[in-house]
Design a protein around this motif. Structure first.
Motif, PDB file in Angstrom:
ATOM      1  N   ASP A 174       0.544  -1.292  -0.103  1.00  0.00           N
ATOM      2  CA  ASP A 174      -0.049  -0.045   0.004  1.00  0.00           C
ATOM      3  C   ASP A 174       0.878   1.154  -0.039  1.00  0.00           C
ATOM      4  O   ASP A 174       0.592   2.437  -0.581  1.00  0.00           O
ATOM      5  N   TYR A 175       2.191   1.169   0.658  1.00  0.00           N
ATOM      6  CA  TYR A 175       2.711   2.178   0.856  1.00  0.00           C
ATOM      7  C   TYR A 175       3.520   2.547  -0.621  1.00  0.00           C
ATOM      8  O   TYR A 175       3.707   3.911  -1.156  1.00  0.00           O
ATOM      9  N   LEU A 176       3.863   1.423  -1.342  1.00  0.00           N
ATOM     10  CA  LEU A 176       4.630   1.766  -2.745  1.00  0.00           C
ATOM     11  C   LEU A 176       3.490   1.974  -3.622  1.00  0.00           C
ATOM     12  O   LEU A 176       3.915   2.968  -4.379  1.00  0.00           O
ATOM     13  N   GLU A 177       2.298   1.821  -3.452  1.00  0.00           N
ATOM     14  CA  GLU A 177       0.923   2.194  -4.096  1.00  0.00           C
ATOM     15  C   GLU A 177       1.029   3.817  -4.123  1.00  0.00           C
ATOM     16  O   GLU A 177       0.867   4.531  -4.962  1.00  0.00           O
ATOM     17  N   ARG A 178       1.157   4.397  -2.894  1.00  0.00           N
ATOM     18  CA  ARG A 178       1.018   5.941  -2.476  1.00  0.00           C
ATOM     19  C   ARG A 178       2.343   6.268  -3.148  1.00  0.00           C
ATOM     20  O   ARG A 178       2.030   7.428  -3.712  1.00  0.00           O
ATOM     21  N   ALA A 179       3.363   5.747  -2.920  1.00  0.00           N
ATOM     22  CA  ALA A 179       4.837   6.394  -3.490  1.00  0.00           C
ATOM     23  C   ALA A 179       4.614   6.825  -5.164  1.00  0.00           C
ATOM     24  O   ALA A 179       5.457   7.564  -5.361  1.00  0.00           O
ATOM     25  N   SER A 180       3.647   6.004  -5.431  1.00  0.00           N
ATOM     26  CA  SER A 180       3.778   6.163  -7.260  1.00  0.00           C
ATOM     27  C   SER A 180       3.240   7.689  -7.461  1.00  0.00           C
ATOM     28  O   SER A 180       3.046   7.964  -8.633  1.00  0.00           O
ATOM     29  N   HIS A 181       2.541   8.444  -6.568  1.00  0.00           N
ATOM     30  CA  HIS A 181       2.014   9.583  -6.847  1.00  0.00           C
ATOM     31  C   HIS A 181       2.093  10.658  -5.971  1.00  0.00           C
ATOM     32  O   HIS A 181       1.345  11.408  -5.537  1.00  0.00           O
ATOM     33  N   LEU A 182       3.531  10.557  -5.371  1.00  0.00           N
ATOM     34  CA  LEU A 182       3.822  11.547  -4.432  1.00  0.00           C
ATOM     35  C   LEU A 182       5.195  11.958  -4.994  1.00  0.00           C
ATOM     36  O   LEU A 182       6.195  11.529  -5.492  1.00  0.00           O
ATOM     37  N   LYS A 183       4.987  13.549  -4.912  1.00  0.00           N
ATOM     38  CA  LYS A 183       6.219  14.402  -5.327  1.00  0.00           C
ATOM     39  C   LYS A 183       6.561  15.629  -4.217  1.00  0.00           C
ATOM     40  O   LYS A 183       5.564  16.009  -3.424  1.00  0.00           O
ATOM     41  N   GLY A 184       7.670  16.071  -4.506  1.00  0.00           N
ATOM     42  CA  GLY A 184       7.950  17.233  -3.524  1.00  0.00           C
ATOM     43  C   GLY A 184       7.177  18.355  -4.065  1.00  0.00           C
ATOM     44  O   GLY A 184       6.846  18.698  -5.121  1.00  0.00           O
ATOM     45  N   LYS A 185       7.117  19.558  -3.038  1.00  0.00           N
ATOM     46  CA  LYS A 185       6.080  20.742  -3.350  1.00  0.00           C
ATOM     47  C   LYS A 185       6.843  21.848  -4.376  1.00  0.00           C
ATOM     48  O   LYS A 185       6.292  22.329  -4.909  1.00  0.00           O
ATOM     49  N   ALA A 186       8.156  21.418  -4.690  1.00  0.00           N
ATOM     50  CA  ALA A 186       8.828  22.434  -5.746  1.00  0.00           C
ATOM     51  C   ALA A 186       8.214  21.988  -7.111  1.00  0.00           C
ATOM     52  O   ALA A 186       8.271  22.904  -8.124  1.00  0.00           O
ATOM     53  N   TRP A 187       7.455  20.777  -7.183  1.00  0.00           N
ATOM     54  CA  TRP A 187       6.697  20.243  -8.644  1.00  0.00           C
ATOM     55  C   TRP A 187       5.580  20.743  -8.484  1.00  0.00           C
ATOM     56  O   TRP A 187       4.735  20.230  -9.624  1.00  0.00           O
ATOM     57  N   LYS A 188       4.869  21.369  -7.530  1.00  0.00           N
ATOM     58  CA  LYS A 188       3.460  21.653  -7.780  1.00  0.00           C
ATOM     59  C   LYS A 188       3.083  22.499  -8.706  1.00  0.00           C
ATOM     60  O   LYS A 188       1.551  22.543  -9.270  1.00  0.00           O
ATOM     61  N   TYR A 189       3.718  23.228  -9.439  1.00  0.00           N
ATOM     62  CA  TYR A 189       3.336  23.985 -10.487  1.00  0.00           C
ATOM     63  C   TYR A 189       2.943  23.062 -11.606  1.00  0.00           C
ATOM     64  O   TYR A 189       2.159  23.632 -12.558  1.00  0.00           O
ATOM     65  N   GLU A 190       3.170  21.646 -11.592  1.00  0.00           N
ATOM     66  CA  GLU A 190       2.923  20.721 -12.839  1.00  0.00           C
ATOM     67  C   GLU A 190       1.626  20.566 -12.617  1.00  0.00           C
ATOM     68  O   GLU A 190       0.955  20.083 -13.853  1.00  0.00           O
ATOM     69  N   ASN A 191       0.851  20.475 -11.491  1.00  0.00           N
ATOM     70  CA  ASN A 191      -0.738  20.105 -11.405  1.00  0.00           C
ATOM     71  C   ASN A 191      -0.871  18.841 -12.196  1.00  0.00           C
ATOM     72  O   ASN A 191      -1.853  18.744 -12.912  1.00  0.00           O
ATOM     73  N   GLU A 192       0.108  17.960 -11.826  1.00  0.00           N
ATOM     74  CA  GLU A 192       0.132  16.521 -12.651  1.00  0.00           C
ATOM     75  C   GLU A 192      -1.202  15.658 -12.076  1.00  0.00           C
ATOM     76  O   GLU A 192      -1.469  15.600 -11.006  1.00  0.00           O
ATOM     77  N   ILE A 193      -1.234  14.797 -13.152  1.00  0.00           N
ATOM     78  CA  ILE A 193      -2.256  13.619 -12.971  1.00  0.00           C
ATOM     79  C   ILE A 193      -1.489  12.473 -13.467  1.00  0.00           C
ATOM     80  O   ILE A 193      -1.211  12.806 -14.673  1.00  0.00           O
ATOM     81  N   ARG A 194      -1.769  11.202 -12.943  1.00  0.00           N
ATOM     82  CA  ARG A 194      -0.764  10.306 -13.612  1.00  0.00           C
ATOM     83  C   ARG A 194      -1.766   8.994 -14.003  1.00  0.00           C
ATOM     84  O   ARG A 194      -2.748   8.795 -13.387  1.00  0.00           O
ATOM     85  N   MET A 195      -1.687   8.453 -15.291  1.00  0.00           N
ATOM     86  CA  MET A 195      -2.177   7.407 -15.601  1.00  0.00           C
ATOM     87  C   MET A 195      -1.355   6.164 -15.230  1.00  0.00           C
ATOM     88  O   MET A 195      -0.245   6.083 -15.568  1.00  0.00           O
ATOM     89  N   ILE A 196      -1.698   5.366 -14.240  1.00  0.00           N
ATOM     90  CA  ILE A 196      -0.935   4.056 -13.672  1.00  0.00           C
ATOM     91  C   ILE A 196      -1.539   2.828 -14.259  1.00  0.00           C
ATOM     92  O   ILE A 196      -2.697   2.667 -14.016  1.00  0.00           O
TER      93      ILE A 196
END
Length: 283
Positions: A174-196
């Motif tokens: 479960d932790y690994l699954e969450r790690a797949s969509h975590l990033k540092g706040k420096a990247w917040k401008y990307e407003n990203e959504i991922r297809m996993i």
């Protein structure tokens, strides 16, 4: 994306997907752990006989005197360095071996200032193309899911005591699954959504609406592509440095080969007096 890659993808509807090891952020899918010592001691204790036997063979300790040194504490100290390195790399490796990803930007809430950065960072310095999709959160059949990236100040910590066995167990997965969509706040401008997308898809599910994986040999390596239905494309934006004649030729080819009634075509232009782009419709 680069113009030539976008042109190819628009024609065949296959888009390249990647594992986190291919991404440009070294922090991608990295983990943080608590109570590592306690979890390792438990692991050594539970697997003492096997670890002791393996250590004896590895060190060729043939006499009882040499074998007597392989106590719980000795094995703990022996395995501590290699295990800490192992768990450091295991987060990203585990995610990389489990899923592939295709990264999008949420159009809603995208700032004009961020728009400038995207063209420079992800579209061949303004010579590339942006493709806008209308994607469902999950297709019929459930092969992929869309997940918004969560931007954090610090990496959430995982309690190593919750692992059923070393680097295994539901809590760890479960932790690994969450790690797949975590990033540092420096990247917040990307407003990203991922297809996993899971790497291993049952054969019966490989042809469902919107998507299926396709491996291709490129540059001597196997690359993976995902098929996205052509009808999901809503808009195509050409970068400010794309030659207009080149853009028009691509539009004409798509109109002739596939039809373009549902797609709007625009080109980014430098807005006079401001550090932002304005958009002009391409006929």
């Amino acid at each position: 994306m680069k113009f030539e890659h976008a042109a190819e993808s628009l024609r065949d509807c296959f888009f390249k997907v990647s594992g986190p090891l291919d991404f440009n952020d070294p922090f991608e899918c990295r983990g943080c752990y608590h109570h590592f010592d306690e979890a390792l001691r438990k692991y050594v204790h539970q697997n003492f006989e096997r670890l002791r036997f393996e250590s004896i063979l590895r060190t060729n300790s043939t006499t009882p005197e040499l074998q007597a040194r392989f106590t719980d504490e000795f094995l703990f100290k022996t395995y501590f360095d290699s295990a800490s390195r192992s768990i450091d790399s295991s987060w990203v490796n585990a995610v990389n071996e489990t899923v592939l990803m295709l990264c999008f930007v949420k159009e809603r809430g995208l700032k004009a200032s961020s728009d400038v950065l995207f063209w420079s960072h992800y579209a061949d310095s303004g010579k590339g193309v942006r493709i806008v999709f209308d994607m469902p959160e999950r297709p019929r059949g459930g092969i992929y899911y869309m997940k918004e990236v969560e931007y954090c100040e610090k990496v959430p910590a995982f309690d190593c005591r919750k692992m059923d066995s070393w680097l295994h167990g539901k809590e760890f997965q479960d932790y690994l699954e969450r790690a797949s969509h975590l990033k540092g706040k420096a990247w917040k401008y990307e407003n990203e959504i991922r297809m996993i997308i899971p790497r291993r898809i049952p054969e019966r599910m490989k042809r469902v609406p919107f998507t299926h994986l396709c491996p291709r040999k490129k540059d001597g390596a196997t690359r993976y592509f995902v098929r996205i239905d052509y009808d999901a494309i809503r808009r195509v934006d050409f970068g400010p440095r794309v030659d207009l004649d080149q853009a028009v030729r691509l539009i004409q080819d798509l109109k002739r080969e596939k039809g373009t009634e549902h797609i709007a075509f625009w080109q980014a232009r430098l807005k006079h007096g401001e550090y932002i782009y304005a958009y002009e419709k391409v006929a």
